[in-house]
Design a protein around this motif. Structure first.
Motif, PDB file in Angstrom:
ATOM      1  N   THR A   8     -28.267   8.345 -30.616  1.00 18.66           N
ATOM      2  CA  THR A   8     -27.090   7.780 -31.486  1.00 18.66           C
ATOM      3  C   THR A   8     -25.748   8.224 -31.195  1.00 18.66           C
ATOM      4  O   THR A   8     -24.785   7.857 -31.353  1.00 18.66           O
ATOM      5  N   GLY A  11     -21.961   6.501 -30.610  1.00 23.32           N
ATOM      6  CA  GLY A  11     -21.992   5.076 -31.541  1.00 23.32           C
ATOM      7  C   GLY A  11     -23.458   4.742 -31.520  1.00 23.32           C
ATOM      8  O   GLY A  11     -24.259   4.386 -30.454  1.00 23.32           O
ATOM      9  N   SER A  13     -24.558   1.949 -32.673  1.00 24.67           N
ATOM     10  CA  SER A  13     -24.343   0.531 -31.856  1.00 24.67           C
ATOM     11  C   SER A  13     -24.986   0.472 -30.596  1.00 24.67           C
ATOM     12  O   SER A  13     -25.471  -0.392 -30.358  1.00 24.67           O
ATOM     13  N   GLY A  17     -27.169  -2.597 -30.602  1.00 22.63           N
ATOM     14  CA  GLY A  17     -26.793  -3.748 -29.663  1.00 22.63           C
ATOM     15  C   GLY A  17     -27.779  -4.077 -28.906  1.00 22.63           C
ATOM     16  O   GLY A  17     -27.600  -5.419 -28.297  1.00 22.63           O
ATOM     17  N   THR A 292     -21.162   2.180 -20.780  1.00 22.46           N
ATOM     18  CA  THR A 292     -19.990   3.058 -21.208  1.00 22.46           C
ATOM     19  C   THR A 292     -19.481   3.904 -20.024  1.00 22.46           C
ATOM     20  O   THR A 292     -20.064   4.400 -19.264  1.00 22.46           O
ATOM     21  N   HIS A 419     -15.363   7.003 -34.261  1.00 24.36           N
ATOM     22  CA  HIS A 419     -16.109   6.777 -33.054  1.00 24.36           C
ATOM     23  C   HIS A 419     -14.859   7.467 -31.865  1.00 24.36           C
ATOM     24  O   HIS A 419     -13.876   6.636 -31.893  1.00 24.36           O
ATOM     25  N   SER A 423     -17.014   5.234 -26.432  1.00 24.43           N
ATOM     26  CA  SER A 423     -18.169   4.677 -27.129  1.00 24.43           C
ATOM     27  C   SER A 423     -18.270   3.077 -26.837  1.00 24.43           C
ATOM     28  O   SER A 423     -17.320   2.568 -26.951  1.00 24.43           O
ATOM     29  N   VAL A 424     -19.426   2.423 -27.056  1.00 30.21           N
ATOM     30  CA  VAL A 424     -19.450   0.924 -27.180  1.00 30.21           C
ATOM     31  C   VAL A 424     -18.759   0.433 -28.094  1.00 30.21           C
ATOM     32  O   VAL A 424     -18.168  -0.588 -28.043  1.00 30.21           O
ATOM     33  N   THR A 425     -18.661   1.163 -29.382  1.00 28.19           N
ATOM     34  CA  THR A 425     -17.625   0.456 -30.420  1.00 28.19           C
ATOM     35  C   THR A 425     -16.286   0.789 -30.193  1.00 28.19           C
ATOM     36  O   THR A 425     -15.596  -0.254 -30.553  1.00 28.19           O
ATOM     37  N   ARG A 426     -15.830   1.707 -29.241  1.00 26.23           N
ATOM     38  CA  ARG A 426     -14.294   1.750 -29.127  1.00 26.23           C
ATOM     39  C   ARG A 426     -14.246   1.935 -27.337  1.00 26.23           C
ATOM     40  O   ARG A 426     -13.886   3.188 -26.840  1.00 26.23           O
TER      41      ARG A 426
END
Lengths: 478, 478
Positions: A8, A11, A13, A17, A292, A419, A423-426
């Motif tokens: 986890t 992220g 995601s 994803g 990432t 986040h 990260s993948v999210t940001r």
């Protein structure tokens, strides 16, 4: 707990994803033909079918990898490996990034792979914690100086090589990693073999052999973390996969079921395996899209704190003298892994959340330059470090932090990072990736070279030949 | 059954002969220091402490390995590997046995390792079915052309390298092999690293790193049996161990617990491990003393039949025309593995017990020359082949057979083979090893060279420099 954390981290995601790959009926789930299905895909995939966004992420991966390899090129591990292997190497064929030497392409792939990982600053496929670029880019960049390779061919091979290693990783993670294997070095040979084999125009039959030859050459045990051998893993993985592909190109035969056979890679090296992760939706999903990049040159648990401190600094034009104290609420791992109160040397700074927060305020960055002896001993930073305090909050994930800066005028500034950047999210922005590159390459390459390499990386897809990128990233004459 | 077969095969005494290593209290059984104890032994062992009989067996091992490497040197696997790797190799440094080419020492160790195993005719440590010489001799012979190495130093390194790989094998066999690993390629890097490291005069500290670097580079899965990749395993093991030692010599660091750590080699690559097999009685027992050599160039299950037929031929001066029929009582595996009634090509002959028995009578031998197309198609042999008959007898071990030859004059000749020649109980004589060598090298090297190489092997202990052996075993000018 360990497994959940790794999966986890930075992220959730990253996992979400890629769920398209698992579960549902896969396009091709014939577990007796895993190696062949993969080989067929590698040799037949068309560059035009790769979405632009995927090519863009591969380009960002290349920029990040190149910067890391240049930045790591003067480390003792690299010096020692060059000193040891030069007497046995062929000469002149391929560049060693960030340096003067040239070696044969196979040895160059090893050395550049070491350089790119030695700072622990390279890319991460979060679902498997594979560092995908090292084995693949190191191999195909060296090959690009042995035979002409266009930028589009190179980018396609990079996408496919990363696809292969990460899909194989998806099939066996976390069981394989938990057994003690350093997954970058064990899946890396497959990625390098696929990418080099693609550029050598292997037939489907030859590609099955290349994957078989990669299967017998895994590299890396987690026991080596903390020694130079850790960075040897992705380098040797590059060299092994490269070797596998050139052997296959001359019809050196292997099993055609190297991955899935009873005594094949997946059964021998992992207690579990999910072949539909390898063969499902090939050509429809791309693992490089989930790649990432680390924005900061220290343990990843410190990243949300640095991220938040830099944000507060920039939003409020903070100076160290304005700050009375910094209070951090952090995940327990932060204190466990980065608990050094008063680091004396640069390397110690990487294990000090106090230094990380302070240098984020004093210098507004946390690249390699902020973890040198100079940066750690700078009095302004050292003074501020003593005014940083941590409180453990078990409710915070490792990519989260809460920060309160109390100013000398009594005001307080608060920031919660949900986040961390990277990260993948940001994701890091293109500009942030450039800045990271500049931080890594400055002082190793001349400034105009730094700019030129960044430019060549961004333009990779349209370059007529990739050898120009390789030589630009060295100290050789332009 | 499988495990028991492998362990007892060709003489249960192979196990009995080394029981001194197991069970009883070991001299040093600190399982947290396995790598260090082993490293200390390798760097401090004294040539004079190695018993003459052990040196003699190591000399026989060298002769057998050299012959196998010369005999295998024209196989397609070797041609293809040289074609693939020459463009990337350094030049001129070291010999490729049986050929004209010279490559850098690291690549030469790979190629000679392939050559020496490609005929499946090399030496066997029966307790672990490791082929000990390939990884070790290939590495140190190549090193001997890079730096001066005396014959005594060479022989000492050969003994120690074999000691290391076989002891580590003893610690994990059969569990490690049963998991699917090709044990020669996974323990071989340790042996090569130890032997090369010894000749590079590594410190104890450096030797622990060399073993750690060997630990992360296992090669070989059993899935590859039947393809060229099988012979790649010992070759790459030699190259990997050699690489490990040269890296360590330049202080490329590794774990100091590469073998025994939680995420080290033994825990990750085997479900069981017995460290006293590695550290017990070091310097008191020698695994090379248990080495064996295949007298015949086919699957080992056919050996007692060939052995018995040749004995009957020689004792009775038999000619094929005298023989009415040959009846064989054999272990079930013989018919399963060597059941081809009418082989057409040389390679098929290796899988025909009928050809094996017939050619033993017609030619009185069963070397590579007796498994060529010529030998298989020779009419006298083909005619006799049709008069060979098998009966399965489950009470016979794989190294046993009963033979009855019925002559045209009505007489019958009987022979029961209790242990085939080539077992520890009935080792090949020095003269038989020479004849095997001659059979392998004739037609590849000129006759005077064949004789010279045999002579240099026998005199290895007193040679001032081993490079002379390496170059004599090639087609280079003397």
């Amino acid at each position: 707990m360990g497994k959940i954390n790794r999966r986890t981290f930075l992220g959730a995601s990253a996992v979400a994803g890629s769920t398209a790959l698992s579960g549902e009926a896969a396009a091709a789930d014939d577990s007796s033909e895993v190696t062949r299905i993969l080989a067929r895909y590698i040799v037949s995939a068309k560059p035009d079918d790769i979405p632009a966004a995927v090519k863009k992420e591969a380009t960002r991966t290349l920029l990040n990898w190149t910067g890391c390899a240049i930045g790591g090129s003067r480390q003792p591990a690299v010096d020692n490996a060059i000193a040891a292997l030069t007497p046995f190497a062929g000469t002149g064929q391929a560049s060693i990034l960030g340096r003067m030497e040239r070696l044969d392409a196979l040895n160059a792939s090893l050395i550049n792979g070491i350089s790119s990982h030695v700072l622990d600053f390279d890319d991460t496929h979060l679902r498997t914690i594979i560092h995908p670029a090292g084995p693949v880019a190191s191999a195909i960049l060296a090959l690009s100086e042995y035979q002409p390779v266009s930028g589009l061919e190179f980018l396609t091979a990079l996408v496919l090589g990363i696809e292969v290693e990460c899909r194989i990783g998806n099939a066996v993670y976390p069981e394989h990693y938990d057994a003690g294997w350093h997954i970058t070095g064990t899946t890396g040979p497959f990625g390098a073999a696929a990418a080099v084999g693609r550029l050598l125009h292997l037939s489907e039959q030859q590609m099955t052999w290349a994957l078989g030859l990669a299967a017998v050459q895994p590299v890396g045990l987690r026991e080596m973390f903390g020694s130079m051998t850790k960075s040897f893993h992705p380098g040797r993985a590059a060299q092994n996969g490269f070797t596998a592909a050139v052997l296959a190109s001359k019809n050196f035969t292997s099993s055609e079921h190297g991955i899935e056979a009873k005594s094949g890679w997946a059964n021998v090296l992992s207690t579990a395996r999910r072949y539909n992760e390898i063969t499902g939706k090939l050509g429809q999903t791309y693992e490089v899209a989930l790649n990432t990049y680390k924005p900061f040159a220290c343990g990843i648990v410190g990243h949300p704190i640095i991220d938040g401190c830099i944000q507060l600094r920039d939003e409020n034009r903070l100076k160290a003298l304005d700050v009375a104290r910094i209070d951090l609420w952090v995940n327990p791992l932060v204190v466990e892994l980065m608990g050094k109160r008063s680091p004396k040397a640069g390397l110690e700074g990487k294990f000090s959340v106090y230094h990380a927060a302070a240098v984020a305020i004093t210098e507004g960055a946390a690249g390699e330059q902020q973890f040198t002896d100079r940066a750690v001993q700078r009095s302004e930073t050292a003074d501020l470090r003593d005014r940083v305090f941590t409180t453990i909050d078990k409710n915070l994930h490792e990519d989260q932090a809460r920060i309160r800066i109390t100013l000398r005028d009594g005001r307080t500034l608060d920031k919660t990072v949900v986040h961390a950047v990277g990260s993948v999210t940001r994701p890091m922005s293109d500009r942030q990736l450039e800045q990271k590159f500049e931080g890594l390459a400055t002082g190793i390459l001349p400034a105009d070279r730094v700019r030129r390499v960044i430019d060549l990386c961004w333009r990779i897809e349209s370059l007529p030949g990739v050898a120009s990128l390789a030589s630009a990233a060295t100290l050789q004459a332009a």
